[in-house]
Design an enzyme around this catalytic site. Structure first.
Site, PDB file in Angstrom:
ATOM      1  CG  ASN A 195      -0.283  -0.029   2.525  1.00  0.00           C
ATOM      2  OD1 ASN A 195       0.791   0.565   2.707  1.00  0.00           O
ATOM      3  ND2 ASN A 195      -0.883  -0.701   3.497  1.00  0.00           N
ATOM      4  CG  MET A 196       0.882   6.025  -0.967  1.00  0.00           C
ATOM      5  SD  MET A 196       1.486   5.679  -2.629  1.00  0.00           S
ATOM      6  CE  MET A 196       2.302   7.239  -3.004  1.00  0.00           C
ATOM      7  CB  SER A 197       1.583   3.476   4.656  1.00  0.00           C
ATOM      8  OG  SER A 197       0.558   4.431   4.777  1.00  0.00           O
ATOM      9  CD  GLU A 198       2.108  -2.544   3.413  1.00  0.00           C
ATOM     10  OE1 GLU A 198       1.646  -3.246   4.332  1.00  0.00           O
ATOM     11  OE2 GLU A 198       1.840  -2.734   2.216  1.00  0.00           O
ATOM     12  CG  ASP A 264      -5.503 -10.165   4.167  1.00  0.00           C
ATOM     13  OD1 ASP A 264      -4.289  -9.899   4.046  1.00  0.00           O
ATOM     14  OD2 ASP A 264      -6.067 -10.328   5.262  1.00  0.00           O
TER      15      ASP A 264
END
Length: 476
Positions: A195-198, A264
């Site tokens: 995701n964007m944060s990761e 998921d």
């Protein structure tokens, strides 16, 4: 992009990762505790759902894929509950039981559809446990098409590079839902889905679309990934590959109640679609649609094939009536069957629509809830009727038919007979006008074999397209 669902039942997937149990305590709140300024929840519902990598596996099974699940569990009652939870839904567990560690459990307390608190019961697994799990999983690679590494940074996936390399050497795609600031751990993976944060935890703050693409391509080159799919919440998804232009897919979520398990859902839909033969852009579009469905549910949830069909139809304009393609009609028929509607089908050239046609189609529609009219295209009409036919091009013939109140769907076909398209669509009732014998009606045998019916209807005497054309020619 035109999106078609592949045959999910052909997908063979292995999920390896951090399995856990998501436990929900639910009840009303009516007062504040006298002991502390917190609400008192009167629990009236307790529910256990497989979470983490287990939720990925459940999503795959719910879509219809064949799935095995490898993970680390304790030797406790929670492991038993988790095993029963996945087996009940068709997932084959391949646990490695660790005696001195608990099965990871996340307990959420909810009231009025709001999460009040989460309590985690867990201890990190040892590196040696991860090595044993991955080694155990190697034996399963010969019987699958896609591996999903579902990493929640709980210890099940510590150093998977050798496992990834072995899987790739066997022609197995490896998809990774990554965690942490070192994507190098997943070197050589087919696809990662941060995701964007990761993503920003690894590459730093993204300042623009161009910056995102540049940093993503840098990761592809550095770690030998085939592709990166960055999930971006309300901005949808961005797919970046080494040898093709980027693909931006807008979000399709209508209402967001709970993002639990959305990641998921994305990777499970990707894995199932790819294992079933979809190309990567198609798989991403399916995954994006699945995520839009699941965030509209409360708690860890799965998405069914029927829900996907309905969502794809809604967001890709494929749920309407009128003139449709075969694929669009296949979607619409699945929805009609879900609604319990009886589908009638007929076919013909319908070159010059006349009163006899209108009467015949009204009779056909009266035999069910929905009526499909399959129409010969121009080339097949010419082969059947000769030079000078059709008088009206197929798009005009279909437009007129679609305007009739009795007709729900109009679909073209190119063969001389409609046998192939009837065998694909398999209506509940196939009707044909004239003096045919049922055994001579194209597609009739296939409909009957599938449990449907075939019926012959009469035409109005003295009315035919040929007679109309001859009358026009005689009066010129």
């Amino acid at each position: 992009m035109k999106v078609s669902l592949p045959a999910f039942e052909k997908a063979r997937v292995l999920v390896v990762g951090d399995v856990m149990l998501d436990r929900y305590w639910v009840g009303p709140t009516g007062r504040i505790s006298p002991e502390a300024p917190v609400p008192v929840v009167k629990i009236n519902q307790v529910e256990d759902r497989p979470g983490g990598a287990a939720n990925v596996a459940l999503n795959i099974a719910t879509l219809g894929g064949q799935v095995q699940l490898a993970g680390l569990v304790g030797q406790d009652d929670t492991a038993i509950a988790l095993t029963l939870g996945v087996q009940t839904l068709g997932v084959e567990p391949q646990w490695l039981s660790i005696a001195d560690k608990p099965t990871i459990t996340k307990l959420r307390v909810l009231s009025r559809n709001q999460q009040l608190i989460r309590l985690d019961f867990e201890e990190a697994f040892d590196k040696a446990d991860s090595v044993r799990l991955l080694k155990q999983s190697e034996a399963l690679l010969d019987s699958i098409d896609v591996v999903v590494l579902s990493d929640y940074a709980k210890g099940a996936i510590d150093q998977p590079r050798d496992f990834i390399a072995l899987a790739r050497s066997k022609g197995v795609m490896v998809l990774v839902d990554p965690k942490g600031s070192d994507f190098g751990r997943y070197h050589g993976a087919s696809l990662i889905t941060p995701n964007m944060s990761e993503f920003e935890a690894v590459v730093g703050t993204v300042t623009s679309e161009a910056d995102l693409l540049e940093k993503a391509r840098g990761l592809l080159k550095e770690h030998h990934f085939d592709a990166i799919l960055v999930t971006r919440s309300e901005k949808g998804m961005t797919l970046v590959t080494a040898n093709a232009p980027e693909l931006h897919i807008p979000t399709v979520a209508r209402e967001v109640y709970d993002v639990t398990g959305a990641g998921d859902t994305v990777i499970s839909a990707l894995a199932t679609s790819l294992a079933a033969g979809a190309d990567l852009p198609q798989a991403c579009a399916i995954a994006n649609t699945a995520a839009g469905v699941v965030v509209g549910k409360l708690g860890t949830s799965t998405v069914s094939r029927i829900e996907l069909i309905e969502a794809l139809a809604l967001h890709h304009g494929e749920s309407g009536f009128g003139v449709v393609s075969e694929d669009q009609l296949a979607y619409a028929l699945e929805q009609a069957k879900l609604r319990g509607e009886r589908v009638v089908m007929t076919n013909g050239c319908f070159d010059i629509l006349h009163a006899g046609h209108v009467s015949y189609l009204k009779q056909a529609k009266a035999l069910g809830d929905r009526l499909i009219v399959a129409v010969n295209d121009d080339a097949s009409v010419k082969r059947l009727k000769g030079e000078g036919r059709p008088v009206n091009q197929v798009d005009r013939r279909m437009a007129v038919l679609a305007g009739l109140a009795s007709v729900d769907w109009v679909v073209p076909f190119s063969e001389d007979t409609p046998q192939r398209i009837i065998a694909r669509l398999l209506p509940d009732l196939l009707v044909k006008g004239g003096d045919y014998k049922i055994e001579d009606i194209a597609g009739g045998a296939e409909v009957i074999a599938a449990g449907g019916q075939v019926q012959v209807l009469g035409f109005e005497d003295g009315i035919s397209t040929t007679a109309i054309i001859q009358n026009i020619m005689a009066n010129q």
